[in-house]
Enzyme design. Structure first.
Site, PDB file in Angstrom:
ATOM      1  N   ALA A 144      14.801 -71.019  -7.319  1.00 37.41           N
ATOM      2  CA  ALA A 144      14.963 -72.164  -7.913  1.00 37.41           C
ATOM      3  C   ALA A 144      15.596 -72.557  -9.473  1.00 37.41           C
ATOM      4  O   ALA A 144      15.408 -73.214 -10.111  1.00 37.41           O
ATOM      5  CB  ALA A 144      14.894 -73.569  -7.265  1.00 37.41           C
ATOM      6  N   HIS A 199       7.967 -64.501  -7.339  1.00 35.16           N
ATOM      7  CA  HIS A 199       8.529 -64.102  -8.200  1.00 35.16           C
ATOM      8  C   HIS A 199       9.341 -62.524  -8.421  1.00 35.16           C
ATOM      9  O   HIS A 199       9.416 -62.685  -9.647  1.00 35.16           O
ATOM     10  CB  HIS A 199       9.354 -65.858  -9.266  1.00 35.16           C
ATOM     11  CG  HIS A 199       9.692 -66.444  -8.168  1.00 35.16           C
ATOM     12  ND1 HIS A 199      10.223 -67.059  -7.595  1.00 35.16           N
ATOM     13  CD2 HIS A 199       8.476 -67.597  -7.319  1.00 35.16           C
ATOM     14  CE1 HIS A 199      10.636 -68.225  -6.706  1.00 35.16           C
ATOM     15  NE2 HIS A 199       9.195 -68.440  -6.863  1.00 35.16           N
ATOM     16  N   HIS A 220       4.619 -67.406  -1.341  1.00 35.13           N
ATOM     17  CA  HIS A 220       5.001 -68.097  -0.458  1.00 35.13           C
ATOM     18  C   HIS A 220       5.790 -66.448   0.492  1.00 35.13           C
ATOM     19  O   HIS A 220       7.031 -65.452  -0.368  1.00 35.13           O
ATOM     20  CB  HIS A 220       6.147 -68.758  -0.890  1.00 35.13           C
ATOM     21  CG  HIS A 220       6.600 -68.817  -1.768  1.00 35.13           C
ATOM     22  ND1 HIS A 220       7.488 -67.518  -2.904  1.00 35.13           N
ATOM     23  CD2 HIS A 220       7.036 -69.149  -3.223  1.00 35.13           C
ATOM     24  CE1 HIS A 220       7.479 -67.452  -3.851  1.00 35.13           C
ATOM     25  NE2 HIS A 220       8.116 -69.023  -4.083  1.00 35.13           N
ATOM     26  N   ALA A 224      11.635 -64.956  -2.335  1.00 35.04           N
ATOM     27  CA  ALA A 224      12.060 -64.582  -3.447  1.00 35.04           C
ATOM     28  C   ALA A 224      10.535 -63.487  -4.554  1.00 35.04           C
ATOM     29  O   ALA A 224      10.299 -63.115  -5.262  1.00 35.04           O
ATOM     30  CB  ALA A 224      11.257 -65.011  -4.526  1.00 35.04           C
ATOM     31  N   ASP A 252       6.992 -74.343   7.576  1.00 35.87           N
ATOM     32  CA  ASP A 252       7.729 -75.035   8.221  1.00 35.87           C
ATOM     33  C   ASP A 252       8.601 -74.718   9.004  1.00 35.87           C
ATOM     34  O   ASP A 252       9.975 -75.507   9.828  1.00 35.87           O
ATOM     35  CB  ASP A 252       8.646 -75.746   7.049  1.00 35.87           C
ATOM     36  CG  ASP A 252       9.278 -74.556   5.994  1.00 35.87           C
ATOM     37  OD1 ASP A 252       9.953 -73.975   6.309  1.00 35.87           O
ATOM     38  OD2 ASP A 252      10.102 -74.861   5.571  1.00 35.87           O
ATOM     39  N   GLY A 253       8.714 -73.191   9.336  1.00 38.11           N
ATOM     40  CA  GLY A 253       9.896 -72.801   9.753  1.00 38.11           C
ATOM     41  C   GLY A 253      11.604 -72.949   9.754  1.00 38.11           C
ATOM     42  O   GLY A 253      11.930 -72.451  10.321  1.00 38.11           O
ATOM     43  N   ASP A 278       4.383 -75.403  -0.536  1.00 37.86           N
ATOM     44  CA  ASP A 278       4.814 -75.397  -1.829  1.00 37.86           C
ATOM     45  C   ASP A 278       5.862 -76.533  -1.480  1.00 37.86           C
ATOM     46  O   ASP A 278       6.787 -76.932  -1.939  1.00 37.86           O
ATOM     47  CB  ASP A 278       5.991 -73.636  -1.560  1.00 37.86           C
ATOM     48  CG  ASP A 278       6.961 -73.887  -2.972  1.00 37.86           C
ATOM     49  OD1 ASP A 278       6.562 -74.237  -3.251  1.00 37.86           O
ATOM     50  OD2 ASP A 278       7.649 -73.473  -2.422  1.00 37.86           O
TER      51      ASP A 278
END
Length: 399
Positions: A144, A199, A220, A224, A252-253, A278
């Protein structure tokens, strides 16, 4: 704040679990664990409670309607007031590379907020420092982050960032395969900053070189970055092999399928997994639409998305993350405490005082009921959140 004891509780942290035990707090720190025949000071009965160390979110961009990527220090302080009710007792201020050549205004605001919170007498989640996510990201894996936000790494910019952050920079996410990244990584490492691969379009070989250089964190995982492929393992393959590197996971699934989450935690072990949110400002807020870096994001099926459908962040809270780790993924409370408290403390460089239930550690305590619903939160010994059902019991702690 004086002295008080939670008596008869189930205590859980990364390395120990004690049933029918007690934790005594004196002047904001844990003084002792375990039973005594008679506890001096205020005693609070907690036989129905599970107490865990406060959760530390090293990768968040906000919540409760408040943005951390902001030039307004007051907004960051407002997040610090809101965060305890979401299970977060300490956090890194997530700064992204918008919309300036360098995110100087955001970095100055973050430093100001840290100093304001340090001087405050309020019970706040503690801002431990700054996480700079960009602008040194690969355009091929920007997620994003808009193309115009991105920049090439340079040692000179590392120096400027260190000057602006005045010792408060704790974590930097960058793409190590970019030209100039190696010099920037070395400078940040020399300053004691944790550097994270993220990223990034790094190959397996490029990720291995980054880890050998001293990169010790991955932002994460799965998101990315190149995927794990049987003929091109990518950064995830290199991460599994690099025993000194920890990997973040958004639980968060939505960002990562539960089966992939389980596979990563089993590959790294709970010892090397860092649970993050995040989260964006919409986390914990009834609003379904909000801004991220000047872009409109909408919550769809449990995640925030841009108008073109790009996933842009989560609306996860650390409180919910605990339940997801235990109930969705099947890990134990001790393993969860490792991933939500102790490992983030290591990543943020505060493991000598946070992330465990240990004498002399900050009394950052989360009190859950048997269904893992959050009932009360203490930040450095001060009551920062209490549910309606526990309010009378903790009335003596209300300031």
């Amino acid at each position: 704040m004086g002295r008080f004891t939670f008596q008869g509780a189930h205590l859980v942290d990364a390395l120990a679990e004690l049933s029918n035990s007690s934790v005594t707090v004196v002047d904001g720190r844990i003084e002792q664990l375990g039973e005594e025949e008679e506890q001096p000071g205020l005693v609070i009965e907690a036989e129905d409670a599970i107490i865990l160390p406060g959760f530390i979110d090293v990768h968040t961009h906000g919540g409760g309607g408040f943005n951390l990527s902001t030039a307004d220090a007051s907004e960051i302080c407002a997040y610090a007031r809101w965060a305890p009710g979401s299970g977060t007792t300490a956090f890194l201020i997530g700064v992204i590379g918008v919309p300036y050549a360098l995110p100087e205004q955001q970095l100055r605001a973050a430093v100001e907020a840290i100093e304001r919170c340090e001087a405050s007498q309020e019970p706040l989640a503690e801002p431990l420092g700054i996480h700079l996510e960009g602008p040194y990201l690969n355009i091929a894996r920007r997620g994003a982050h808009l193309p115009e936000w991105l920049r090439q790494p340079s040692e000179a910019e590392a120096e400027r960032i260190l000057e602006l952050t005045r010792g408060h920079l704790r974590l930097v996410t960058l793409a190590p395969e970019l030209p100039g990244a190696e010099a920037m990584i070395r400078r940040f490492l020399d300053a004691g900053v944790t550097v994270s691969l993220g990223h990034s379009d790094a190959s397996y070989e490029q990720a291995r070189r980054a880890f050998a250089l001293g990169v010790s964190h991955v932002t994460h995982c799965f998101n990315a970055m190149r995927p794990l492929h049987h003929r091109e393992p990518g950064p995830l393959g290199a991460l599994v092999e690099a025993s000194h590197v920890r990997g973040e996971l958004i639980v968060d699934g939505v960002h990562v399928h539960p089966a992939a989450m389980k596979a990563l935690v089993k590959a790294l072990g709970p010892e090397r997994t860092v649970v993050i949110t995040d989260a964006l400002c919409g986390a914990g807020s009834p609003e379904r639409s909000f801004e991220f870096g000047g872009q409109r994001a909408t919550v769809i099926d449990g995640a925030a998305r841009l108008p073109d459908g790009t996933i842009t962040g989560s609306v996860l809270t650390m409180e919910q993350a605990l339940r997801n780790v235990v109930q969705m993924l099947g890990f134990s409370l001790r393993e969860a405490a490792r991933m939500l408290a102790y490992n983030p403390a290591l990543a943020a460089g505060v493991s000598e005082r946070k992330g465990r239930l240990q004498p002399s550690y900050d009394a950052d305590l989360l009190i859950f009921d048997q269904a893992l619903a959050l009932q009360a939160v203490l930040c450095r010994g001060r009551l920062a959140f209490v549910s309606a059902s526990w309010r009378q019991r903790l009335a003596p702690l209300v300031e």
